[in-house]
Design a protein around this motif. Structure first.
Motif, short mmCIF file in Angstrom:
data_model
loop_
_atom_site.label_atom_id
_atom_site.label_comp_id
_atom_site.label_asym_id
_atom_site.label_seq_id
_atom_site.Cartn_x
_atom_site.Cartn_y
_atom_site.Cartn_z
N UNK A 134 19.64 -20.81 -19.00
CA UNK A 134 19.82 -21.64 -20.20
C UNK A 134 20.07 -20.73 -21.40
N UNK A 135 21.07 -21.12 -22.16
CA UNK A 135 21.54 -20.27 -23.24
C UNK A 135 21.72 -21.08 -24.52
N UNK A 136 21.35 -20.48 -25.64
CA UNK A 136 21.68 -21.07 -26.93
C UNK A 136 22.06 -19.92 -27.85
N UNK A 137 23.32 -19.85 -28.20
CA UNK A 137 23.78 -18.74 -29.04
C UNK A 137 24.59 -19.24 -30.21
N UNK A 138 24.24 -18.77 -31.39
CA UNK A 138 25.00 -19.07 -32.59
C UNK A 138 25.65 -17.75 -33.01
N UNK A 139 26.97 -17.70 -32.93
CA UNK A 139 27.66 -16.42 -33.12
C UNK A 139 28.34 -16.31 -34.48
N UNK A 140 27.99 -17.22 -35.39
CA UNK A 140 28.70 -17.27 -36.68
C UNK A 140 28.21 -16.22 -37.68
N UNK A 141 27.01 -15.67 -37.46
CA UNK A 141 26.51 -14.64 -38.38
C UNK A 141 26.01 -15.21 -39.70
N UNK A 142 26.01 -14.40 -40.78
CA UNK A 142 25.45 -14.84 -42.05
C UNK A 142 26.37 -15.81 -42.79
N UNK A 143 26.27 -17.08 -42.50
CA UNK A 143 27.08 -18.09 -43.19
C UNK A 143 26.16 -18.94 -44.07
N UNK A 144 26.78 -19.69 -44.95
CA UNK A 144 26.02 -20.36 -46.01
C UNK A 144 24.86 -21.22 -45.52
N UNK A 145 25.07 -21.95 -44.42
CA UNK A 145 24.01 -22.84 -43.98
C UNK A 145 22.73 -22.11 -43.54
N UNK A 146 22.82 -20.79 -43.35
CA UNK A 146 21.64 -20.03 -42.93
C UNK A 146 20.93 -19.36 -44.11
N UNK A 147 21.49 -19.59 -45.32
CA UNK A 147 20.92 -18.95 -46.50
C UNK A 147 19.52 -19.48 -46.78
N UNK A 148 18.54 -18.59 -46.92
CA UNK A 148 17.18 -19.06 -47.24
C UNK A 148 16.76 -18.68 -48.65
N UNK A 149 17.44 -17.70 -49.26
CA UNK A 149 17.14 -17.42 -50.66
C UNK A 149 18.34 -16.75 -51.30
N UNK A 150 18.46 -16.96 -52.61
CA UNK A 150 19.58 -16.39 -53.35
C UNK A 150 19.18 -16.30 -54.81
N UNK A 151 19.37 -15.15 -55.40
CA UNK A 151 19.07 -15.02 -56.82
C UNK A 151 18.83 -13.58 -57.23
N UNK A 152 18.56 -13.40 -58.50
CA UNK A 152 18.32 -12.05 -59.01
C UNK A 152 16.92 -11.60 -58.63
N UNK A 153 16.82 -10.36 -58.23
CA UNK A 153 15.51 -9.79 -57.93
C UNK A 153 15.28 -8.63 -58.88
N UNK A 154 14.07 -8.10 -58.86
CA UNK A 154 13.72 -6.97 -59.70
C UNK A 154 14.77 -5.87 -59.54
N UNK A 155 15.52 -5.57 -60.63
CA UNK A 155 16.65 -4.65 -60.47
C UNK A 155 16.24 -3.18 -60.35
N UNK A 156 14.99 -2.86 -60.68
CA UNK A 156 14.57 -1.46 -60.60
C UNK A 156 15.40 -0.60 -61.53
N UNK A 157 16.03 0.44 -60.99
CA UNK A 157 16.80 1.33 -61.86
C UNK A 157 18.24 0.86 -62.06
N UNK A 158 18.58 -0.33 -61.54
CA UNK A 158 19.93 -0.85 -61.75
C UNK A 158 19.93 -1.87 -62.86
N UNK A 159 21.13 -2.28 -63.28
CA UNK A 159 21.23 -3.28 -64.34
C UNK A 159 20.87 -4.66 -63.79
N UNK A 160 21.40 -4.94 -62.62
CA UNK A 160 21.14 -6.24 -62.01
C UNK A 160 21.25 -6.14 -60.49
N UNK A 161 20.37 -6.82 -59.79
CA UNK A 161 20.47 -6.87 -58.33
C UNK A 161 20.36 -8.32 -57.88
N UNK A 162 21.44 -8.80 -57.28
CA UNK A 162 21.45 -10.17 -56.77
C UNK A 162 21.22 -10.10 -55.26
N UNK A 163 20.27 -10.87 -54.79
CA UNK A 163 19.93 -10.79 -53.38
C UNK A 163 20.12 -12.13 -52.67
#
Ligand SMILES: [Zn+2]
Ligand SMILES: [Zn+2]
Lengths: 299, 111
Positions: A134-163
Motif C-alpha cells: 500500500x502506497x500513498x505518495x504526494x510528489x508535488x513538493x512545497x506547494x501553497x496548500x502545504x504552507x503552514x506559516x508565512x511572514x517576517x521573522x527576526x531578521x538578525x543581522x539582515x534588514x528583513x527575513x521572510x520565512x
C-alpha cells in the motif's frame, strides 16, 4: 519535447501519477517498481527540459538587451529594421519564460527516486510477492496548500527575513514481508524558504533566498504475532541526537518504531536531497535485530 | 535435500527449492537458480563478482549492510548493529529541531 511526448509509452498508472503528481493504491512490487521507474524517467527529462527552457530564456534576455543597444546606436542611420532584434528577443524570452514556468509545475520531488526506490530494491527479497504494497505518495513538493506559516521573522543581522514553511508528509509505504510481519516507512519533510534582504558590502540592497529541508523518516515493524522486544538493545543502538525509538501498540500487536531526522540545505531553489536509502533500510535492520528470537522464517 | 542458500536481507531464510548441485566454494546444496555457474551468489560476491546478476547484486548489497551494521556478530545477536550505528550516524550533521534557527554561517552550498 512536450510533456505528452515525454510520457509516451508509459503505463496509464504512471501517466495518471504524473498528471496528479501523486501515486496511491495497493501495488504488486514489480508493478510499483516499474511505475516508479517511469516516473523517474519523466522527472529526469522534465528537469532537463526545465533547465534548457530557463537557459534559453536567459540568453534571449541577454541578446534582447544587446540588440536594444545596437538599435539605439544605429537608429540615427534611419534604419527601422534594427528594432526587430529587441522585439523578437523579448517575444522569445516571454515564450520560453512561460514554457519554463509550465515545466516547473510538472516537477516531481526527487525523494521518491533518490530514497524510496533504492530502498525498495534492497528490501525486495523480503517482500511477500503474493501480497500488495500500500502506497500513498504526494510528489508535488512545497506547494501553497502545504504552507503552514508565512511572514517576517527576526531578521538578525539582515534588514528583513521572510520565512515560509511547508509541511509535506509526502510518502507512506506499507510493505508485507515474507514472515508475515509488516514494515511501514513514512517520510515527512518540512521545507523552509527564507528570503533575505540585506545590505551588501558596497551598501547596495541585495536579496537572497535560502532553503532548508528538515526531514523525518519513520520505520515501523509490526510482527505477525505478538513478540517481545529487546527495548534496551534497540535504545542503545539509537542516536539520541537524531533518532527516537519506541514500542507501539498497533493492529493488535506490539510493534517497534524508529524515527530518524535529517537537515538539507539549498540556495535559490528547494533542495532535492533526500535521506540515503541505506540509512532508511538500516532502521528496519535494527528493528528486526531488536525482535527477540529473530524472525519466524529465519528459524 | 533442499537448497540451503540463505535468502533475504531482513529475514534470512533458506531457499528450499530442490537441490541441483553444490557450491564449488562453500559446499552448500543449491537449487538450479542459485547454482548458476557452480557457485552460490555469496561466494561469488566474496570473490568480487557482485555485478554478475541480480542475485549477486542482492548478496552484495546484503554484505554491505551486514558489514557496516554487524562487524562479525550474527543477525539477531544483541551485539548486532552496535558498530553499525556508530558508522551510520555520521557526526557533524546538524541536529534536528523544529523551529530552531539553523541560519548559521556555514553553508556548503554557498558560492
Ligand atoms: Zn558458496
Ligand atoms: Zn535456491
Amino acid at each position: 519535447m512536450s510533456a505528452a511526448q515525454r510520457t509516451k509509452g508509459f503505463s496509464p498508472e504512471a501517466q495518471e501519477a504524473i498528471e496528479a503528481r501523486a501515486l496511491t493504491g495497493a501495488w504488486e512490487l514489480r508493478r510499483l517498481q516499474r511505475v516508479l521507474g517511469e516516473l523517474t524517467r519523466f522527472d529526469e527529462t522534465n528537469e532537463a527540459a526545465t533547465r534548457k527552457a530557463r537557459n534559453i530564456m536567459i540568453w534571449c534576455i541577454v541578446l534582447g538587451v544587446v540588440s536594444l543597444i545596437v538599435a539605439f546606436v544605429s537608429f540615427d542611420d534611419g534604419l527601422m529594421w534594427v528594432w526587430l532584434g529587441p522585439v523578437v528577443m523579448t517575444a522569445l524570452a516571454v515564450l520560453f519564460g512561460m514554457k519554463w514556468r509550465g515545466l516547473k509545475k510538472l516537477d516531481l520531488i526527487d525523494d521518491f527516486r533518490k530514497c524510496l526506490m533504492p530502498a525498495l530494491r534492497d528490501l525486495a527479497q523480503d517482500v511477500d510477492a503474493g501480497k500488495r504494497i500500500r502506497v500513498r505518495m504526494d510528489l508535488a513538493g512545497p506547494v501553497e496548500r502545504k504552507q503552514i506559516s508565512h511572514g517576517n521573522v527576526d531578521p538578525g543581522r539582515y534588514i528583513q527575513v521572510k520565512e515560509t514553511v511547508y509541511e509535506d508528509p509526502w510518502g507512506e509505504v506499507r510493505l508485507p514481508l515474507v514472515d508475515g510481519s509488516t514494515a511501514t516507512l513514512e517520510f515527512k519533510a518540512w521545507w523552509t524558504k527564507r528570503e533575505r534582504k540585506y545590505r551588501g558590502r558596497a551598501g547596495k540592497i541585495k536579496y537572497k533566498t535560502k532553503w532548508s529541508k528538515k526531514y523525518s523518516a519513520t520505520a515501523t515493524l509490526l510482527p505477525a504475532v505478538e513478540r517481545s522486544w529487546d527495548e534496551e538493545g534497540l535504545r542503545s543502538r539509537t542516536d539520541g541526537k537524531r533518532e527516537k525509538a519506541q514500542l507501539v501498540q498497533k493492529e493488535g500487536v506490539t510493534g517497534a518504531r524508529l524515527e530518524r531526522h535529517w537537515v538539507f540545505k539549498g540556495v535559490g531553489g528547494p533542495p532535492g536531497d533526500a535521506p540515503p536509502a541505506k540509512e532508511v533500510v538500516g532502521m528496519l535492520l535494527r528493528l528486526f535485530g531488536a525482535m527477540r528470537g529473530g524472525s519466524e522464517v529465519a528459524r | 535435500m533442499s537448497c540451503g542458500y540463505q535468502m533475504g536481507l531482513l529475514i534470512l531464510r533458506p531457499c528450499g527449492e530442490p537441490v541441483a548441485g553444490q557450491c564449488g566454494s562453500c559446499g552448500v546444496g543449491l537449487c538450479a537458480a542459485h547454482l548458476g555457474a557452480g557457485e552460490c551468489p555469496s561466494c561469488m560476491v566474496m570473490r568480487g563478482e557482485r555485478n554478475e546478476n541480480d542475485l549477486t547484486r542482492e548478496a552484495g548489497a546484503r554484505k554491505d549492510y551486514y558489514e557496516s551494521y554487524g562487524e562479525g556478530a550474527h543477525f539477531g545477536d544483541p551485539a548486532y548493529f552496535n558498530a553499525a550505528d556508530r558508522a551510520a550516524l555520521r557526526p557533524g550533521v546538524a541536529g534536528f529541531a523544529m523551529g530552531a534557527d539553523d541560519d548559521n554561517d556555514y553553508d556548503p552550498f554557498e558560492t
